[in-house]
Design an enzyme around this catalytic site. Structure first.
Site, PDB file in Angstrom:
ATOM      1  N   GLN A   1      -5.205  -0.425  -4.669  1.00  0.00           N
ATOM      2  CA  GLN A   1      -5.829  -1.535  -5.381  1.00  0.00           C
ATOM      3  C   GLN A   1      -6.629  -1.063  -6.585  1.00  0.00           C
ATOM      4  OE1 GLN A   1      -7.711  -4.498  -2.871  1.00  0.00           O
ATOM      5  NE2 GLN A   1      -9.167  -5.043  -4.479  1.00  0.00           N
TER       6      GLN A   1
ATOM      7  N   CYS B   1       0.851  -1.182   0.000  1.00  0.00           N
ATOM      8  CA  CYS B   1       0.000   0.000   0.000  1.00  0.00           C
ATOM      9  C   CYS B   1       0.895   1.243   0.000  1.00  0.00           C
ATOM     10  CB  CYS B   1      -0.895  -0.015   1.237  1.00  0.00           C
ATOM     11  SG  CYS B   1      -1.670   1.562   1.627  1.00  0.00           S
ATOM     12  N   GLU B   2       0.646   2.162  -0.928  1.00  0.00           N
ATOM     13  CA  GLU B   2       1.510   3.333  -1.018  1.00  0.00           C
ATOM     14  C   GLU B   2       1.271   4.343   0.104  1.00  0.00           C
ATOM     15  OE1 GLU B   2      -0.848   6.329  -4.060  1.00  0.00           O
ATOM     16  OE2 GLU B   2       0.566   4.905  -4.912  1.00  0.00           O
ATOM     17  N   HIS B   3       0.178   4.173   0.846  1.00  0.00           N
ATOM     18  CA  HIS B   3      -0.123   5.123   1.921  1.00  0.00           C
ATOM     19  C   HIS B   3       0.663   4.816   3.194  1.00  0.00           C
ATOM     20  CE1 HIS B   3      -4.193   5.437  -0.331  1.00  0.00           C
ATOM     21  NE2 HIS B   3      -3.335   6.325  -0.791  1.00  0.00           N
ATOM     22  N   HIS B   4       0.862   3.510   3.479  1.00  0.00           N
ATOM     23  CA  HIS B   4       1.556   3.134   4.706  1.00  0.00           C
ATOM     24  C   HIS B   4       2.742   2.204   4.449  1.00  0.00           C
ATOM     25  CE1 HIS B   4      -2.663   4.022   5.916  1.00  0.00           C
ATOM     26  NE2 HIS B   4      -2.061   4.674   6.889  1.00  0.00           N
TER      27      HIS B   4
ATOM     28  N   CYS C   1      -3.011  -2.586   6.220  1.00  0.00           N
ATOM     29  CA  CYS C   1      -3.121  -1.243   6.790  1.00  0.00           C
ATOM     30  C   CYS C   1      -4.432  -1.061   7.542  1.00  0.00           C
ATOM     31  CB  CYS C   1      -2.979  -0.185   5.691  1.00  0.00           C
ATOM     32  SG  CYS C   1      -4.225  -0.276   4.396  1.00  0.00           S
TER      33      CYS C   1
ATOM     34  N   HIS D   1      -6.048  -5.921   3.170  1.00  0.00           N
ATOM     35  CA  HIS D   1      -5.072  -4.853   3.366  1.00  0.00           C
ATOM     36  C   HIS D   1      -4.631  -4.806   4.830  1.00  0.00           C
ATOM     37  CE1 HIS D   1      -5.703  -2.611  -0.562  1.00  0.00           C
ATOM     38  NE2 HIS D   1      -6.643  -3.537  -0.583  1.00  0.00           N
TER      39      HIS D   1
END
Length: 296
Positions: A213, A172-175, A243, A241
């Site tokens: 995703q 995941c590019e956020h976390h 996250c 996920h």
């Protein structure tokens, strides 16, 4: 009810991928049924309709091509301009230099969380982490054309081809924590077919990047359109996920499902329904086994 599709294993990768080919046939009542070859569920032979009529393909294919190019352009806009600069910086360094730089950053992270990066258990962790992250993100080093290579073949097959249960692992590019799951890819050929393992490799290439995703699903669909120009493409991704499992809302059973359709899958509801019916059948077949486990 749709008959269960057959299964085939990818011996090269040891992955249990299911490959499905079937022919949608129009019944006298106008309803679409799943068949093997030219025989419907009642055993009566039905004459196949022309591919253009069955999949409701527009006679002017230019619109589909233009829409595909527009989507590919839209996808590229999503990627920040900083990514291009980062890629250029990556190419300017050797692999050893990148690993050394990442290892130094990892030592800083370990110190910031209150650890001692010099203790025995963590002494080699920064280098291991750097090498692992390089592998997790090796999809940046590839393109769809490189993955497909010359594995596109002329073939007079105009029925739907579906490869199910392709395992995917991404970050995941956020976390920058993992999300894992399965990808299902279906397409209707337009005079050309692609090596089945190449569909799995496309999913792998885009998954091995920092992702969301929704974008991953769309990129896989656009790559199939770009490389083999089929009559239509449908992609479904189902993932868990971490996250939202290990942190935040902490819902361990939540599954995220995304889909992306192109061409006849987008314009013809019956073709789209036949693709998604494969997954509903899989769920229905699993229910008796699940009920037995509950009873036990």
């Amino acid at each position: 009810m749709v008959p269960p599709p057959g299964e085939a294993n990818d011996a090269a990768n040891g992955e249990a991928m299911t490959i499905v080919t079937y022919s949608p046939v129009q019944s006298e009542s106008g309803e679409s049924t799943m068949t093997n070859g030219n025989t419907n569920s009642t055993g009566q032979n039905k004459r196949k309709q022309p591919i253009d009529e069955r999949h409701n393909v527009a006679t002017d294919e230019q619109q589909f091509t233009e829409d595909s190019k527009r989507r590919a352009t839209d996808s590229s806009v999503i990627v920040p301009q900083a990514a291009a600069a980062s890629t250029a910086a990556k190419k300017s360094m050797t692999e050893e230099e990148r690993i050394a730089k990442m290892s130094t950053a990892c030592k800083t992270i370990l110190e910031c969380i209150g650890e001692d990066p010099n203790r025995e258990g963590l002494a080699k962790t920064p280098e291991r982490w750097a090498k692992a992250l390089m592998f997790f993100c090796h999809g940046y080093d590839l393109t769809a054309k490189q993955v497909i290579s010359d594995a596109v073949f002329s073939e007079n097959h105009n029925e739907m081809v579906v490869v199910r249960n392709i395992d995917i692992h991404s970050l995941c590019e956020h976390h920058m924590v993992p999300f894992t799951g399965r990808c299902h890819i279906g397409y209707v050929p337009n005079g050309k077919v692609v090596g089945l393992s190449k569909l799995a490799r496309l999913a792998e290439m885009y998954a091995r990047r920092l992702q969301v995703q929704e974008r991953l699903t769309r990129q896989i669909a656009d790559a199939v359109v770009e490389t083999i120009q089929p009559l239509g493409v449908a992609v479904v991704v189902e993932s868990s996920h971490l996250c939202m499992v290990m942190r935040g809302v902490q819902k361990t059973s939540a599954i995220t499902t995304t889909s992306s359709v192109r061409g006849c899958f987008e314009s013809n509801p019956k073709t789209r329904a036949e693709f998604f019916s494969i997954f509903f059948t899989q769920i229905l077949l699993a229910l008796p086994a699940m009920n037995n486990q509950v009873d036990d």
